[in-house]
Design a protein around this motif. Structure first.
Motif, short mmCIF file in Angstrom:
data_model
loop_
_atom_site.label_atom_id
_atom_site.label_comp_id
_atom_site.label_asym_id
_atom_site.label_seq_id
_atom_site.Cartn_x
_atom_site.Cartn_y
_atom_site.Cartn_z
N ALA A 1 -8.74 11.70 9.62
CA ALA A 1 -8.21 10.45 10.15
C ALA A 1 -8.85 10.10 11.49
CB ALA A 1 -6.69 10.54 10.30
N GLU A 2 -9.01 11.09 12.35
CA GLU A 2 -9.64 10.86 13.65
C GLU A 2 -11.09 10.42 13.48
OE1 GLU A 2 -8.44 10.75 16.73
OE2 GLU A 2 -6.42 11.08 15.95
N ALA A 3 -11.79 11.03 12.54
CA ALA A 3 -13.19 10.65 12.29
C ALA A 3 -13.26 9.21 11.79
CB ALA A 3 -13.81 11.60 11.28
N PHE A 4 -12.33 8.85 10.92
CA PHE A 4 -12.29 7.49 10.38
C PHE A 4 -12.02 6.48 11.50
CE2 PHE A 4 -9.58 4.02 8.77
CZ PHE A 4 -10.43 3.44 7.86
N LYS A 5 -11.02 6.77 12.34
CA LYS A 5 -10.68 5.86 13.43
C LYS A 5 -11.82 5.73 14.44
CE LYS A 5 -6.67 7.89 14.27
NZ LYS A 5 -5.35 8.19 14.89
N ASN A 6 -12.44 6.85 14.77
CA ASN A 6 -13.54 6.81 15.74
C ASN A 6 -14.73 6.01 15.21
OD1 ASN A 6 -12.15 8.32 17.63
ND2 ASN A 6 -12.96 10.28 16.89
N LYS A 7 -15.00 6.15 13.92
CA LYS A 7 -16.10 5.40 13.31
C LYS A 7 -15.84 3.89 13.41
CE LYS A 7 -18.19 4.59 8.75
NZ LYS A 7 -18.13 4.96 7.30
N LYS A 8 -14.61 3.49 13.11
CA LYS A 8 -14.29 2.06 13.15
C LYS A 8 -14.22 1.55 14.59
CE LYS A 8 -12.44 0.01 9.88
NZ LYS A 8 -11.57 -0.70 8.92
N GLU B 1 -3.31 -3.00 12.17
CA GLU B 1 -2.80 -2.47 10.91
C GLU B 1 -3.72 -2.85 9.75
OE1 GLU B 1 2.02 -2.39 11.58
OE2 GLU B 1 1.05 -4.31 11.20
N ILE B 2 -4.26 -4.05 9.80
CA ILE B 2 -5.21 -4.48 8.76
C ILE B 2 -6.50 -3.67 8.87
CG2 ILE B 2 -6.67 -6.40 7.99
CD1 ILE B 2 -4.34 -8.27 8.82
N MET B 3 -6.92 -3.39 10.08
CA MET B 3 -8.18 -2.68 10.29
C MET B 3 -8.08 -1.19 9.96
SD MET B 3 -11.35 -3.15 11.28
CE MET B 3 -11.30 -4.75 12.10
N PHE B 4 -6.94 -0.57 10.29
CA PHE B 4 -6.83 0.89 10.17
C PHE B 4 -5.78 1.36 9.16
CE2 PHE B 4 -8.70 0.18 14.31
CZ PHE B 4 -9.66 1.17 14.41
N GLY B 5 -4.85 0.51 8.78
CA GLY B 5 -3.81 0.91 7.86
C GLY B 5 -2.93 2.01 8.43
N SER B 6 -2.35 2.82 7.56
CA SER B 6 -1.46 3.89 8.00
C SER B 6 -2.21 5.01 8.70
CB SER B 6 -0.70 4.46 6.80
OG SER B 6 -1.59 5.08 5.89
N ILE B 7 -3.54 5.01 8.59
CA ILE B 7 -4.35 6.04 9.26
C ILE B 7 -4.19 5.93 10.78
CG2 ILE B 7 -6.67 7.02 9.43
CD1 ILE B 7 -5.40 7.03 6.61
N LEU B 8 -3.77 4.77 11.24
CA LEU B 8 -3.58 4.53 12.67
C LEU B 8 -2.62 5.55 13.29
CD1 LEU B 8 -4.42 2.47 14.85
CD2 LEU B 8 -2.39 1.14 14.26
N SER B 9 -1.63 5.98 12.52
CA SER B 9 -0.60 6.88 13.07
C SER B 9 -0.89 8.36 12.80
CB SER B 9 0.76 6.52 12.47
OG SER B 9 0.76 6.69 11.06
N ARG B 10 -2.04 8.65 12.19
CA ARG B 10 -2.35 10.04 11.85
C ARG B 10 -3.38 10.63 12.81
NH1 ARG B 10 -3.60 9.84 5.54
NH2 ARG B 10 -4.79 11.65 6.20
N ASN B 11 -3.34 11.95 12.96
CA ASN B 11 -4.28 12.59 13.89
C ASN B 11 -4.98 13.81 13.30
OD1 ASN B 11 -2.18 14.40 13.85
ND2 ASN B 11 -1.58 14.11 15.99
N ILE C 1 0.86 -1.19 0.00
CA ILE C 1 0.00 0.00 0.00
C ILE C 1 0.89 1.23 0.00
CG2 ILE C 1 -1.75 1.30 1.26
CD1 ILE C 1 -2.84 -1.36 2.30
N THR C 2 0.81 2.01 -1.06
CA THR C 2 1.69 3.17 -1.24
C THR C 2 1.03 4.48 -0.85
OG1 THR C 2 0.95 3.35 -3.55
CG2 THR C 2 2.94 2.06 -3.13
N ASP C 3 -0.29 4.53 -0.91
CA ASP C 3 -1.04 5.74 -0.57
C ASP C 3 -2.25 5.33 0.26
OD1 ASP C 3 -0.37 5.62 -3.67
OD2 ASP C 3 -0.02 7.69 -3.09
N GLU C 4 -2.59 6.18 1.20
CA GLU C 4 -3.80 5.95 1.98
C GLU C 4 -4.30 7.31 2.46
OE1 GLU C 4 -5.28 2.24 4.74
OE2 GLU C 4 -3.16 2.74 4.68
N GLU C 5 -5.47 7.70 1.98
CA GLU C 5 -6.00 9.02 2.31
C GLU C 5 -7.46 8.92 2.72
OE1 GLU C 5 -4.30 11.73 2.54
OE2 GLU C 5 -2.43 10.98 1.68
#
Length: 226
Positions: A183-190, A169-179, A138-142
């Motif tokens: 990204a926060e909305a995505f993480k909170n939803k999941k 990492e499978i569930m959240f990808g690189s978004i896990l390390s972003r704030n 995975i090269t990009d994740e937005e």
């Protein structure tokens, strides 16, 4: 010119300059039309499973006078797209399970010449699981907002290397390390979905293995949030 909304613009931004694009689930063909009109790509295949969306796509193509640069295909996934038709493959607007099934049915995408641009509407973890398990990087994740909803888009290329990844990492990808806000909305939803599932398992004496897996995901996410 066609102005793309944030969801499709995020996918368009991942397309490589000068590539030929196959847009699977094209609907109105806004994505390939916008890319051609902007000069980013020379041509595209716009494919959809149903005739109705292809009629919409034809209207977009004709109204923008790009009939000679867009091929419209009635296709179930990539079944009517050949390996020589495109360099970048966009699959957007469908669930992650279906996207994984489409890729599984097209073994030819496992080639370093292609870039996959995938925008699952749900179950993005199934897309990552497919990519990680089949030799893709995975090269990009937005993530982006559109109409009050949060969407994710992934770019991937084939390397042939299969690496292990944690469930988080499978569930959240690189978004896990972003704030950032999206990204926060995505993480909170999941996290809300995972927590609800765990609560249901605890309430009804569900599978212990699944409970342990979900608890481990929540624990890892909280570490990143500290």
């Amino acid at each position: 010119m066609i102005r793309l909304k944030p969801r499709l613009k995020t996918a368009a931004d991942m397309v490589r300059d000068g590539s030929r694009v196959a847009d699977i689930g094209t609907d109105h063909a806004y994505l390939p039309a916008a890319l051609i009109l902007s000069g980013k790509i020379p041509s595209a295949v716009a494919a959809d499973l149903r005739k109705g969306p292809l009629e919409n796509a034809l209207e977009t193509v004709r109204s923008n006078h790009i009939e000679d640069r867009v091929q419209l295909r009635l296709s179930d996934g990539l079944k009517c797209v050949s390996p020589d038709d495109a360099d970048d493959i966009v699959i957007a607007g469908m669930g992650g399970i279906l996207i994984s099934e489409i890729l599984t049915a097209a073994e030819w995408v496992k080639n370093e010449k292609y870039k996959l641009i995938l925008q699952p509407q749900s179950h993005d973890e199934d897309v990552r699981r497919y990519l990680f398990g089949n030799g893709f990087e995975i090269t990009d994740e937005e993530v982006c907002f559109e109409d009050g909803k949060v969407y994710i888009c992934l770019g991937a290329v084939y390397t042939g290397s299969v690496a292990s990844h944690s469930e988080a990492e499978i569930m959240f990808g690189s978004i896990l390390s972003r704030n950032d806000e999206a990204a926060e909305a995505f993480k909170n939803k999941k996290l809300k979905r995972i927590t609800a599932r765990l609560s249901a398992l605890n309430a009804h004496g569900g599978d212990e293995g699944e409970k342990e897996r979900l608890e481990a995901i929540i624990k890892e996410v909280k570490k990143w949030q500290e």
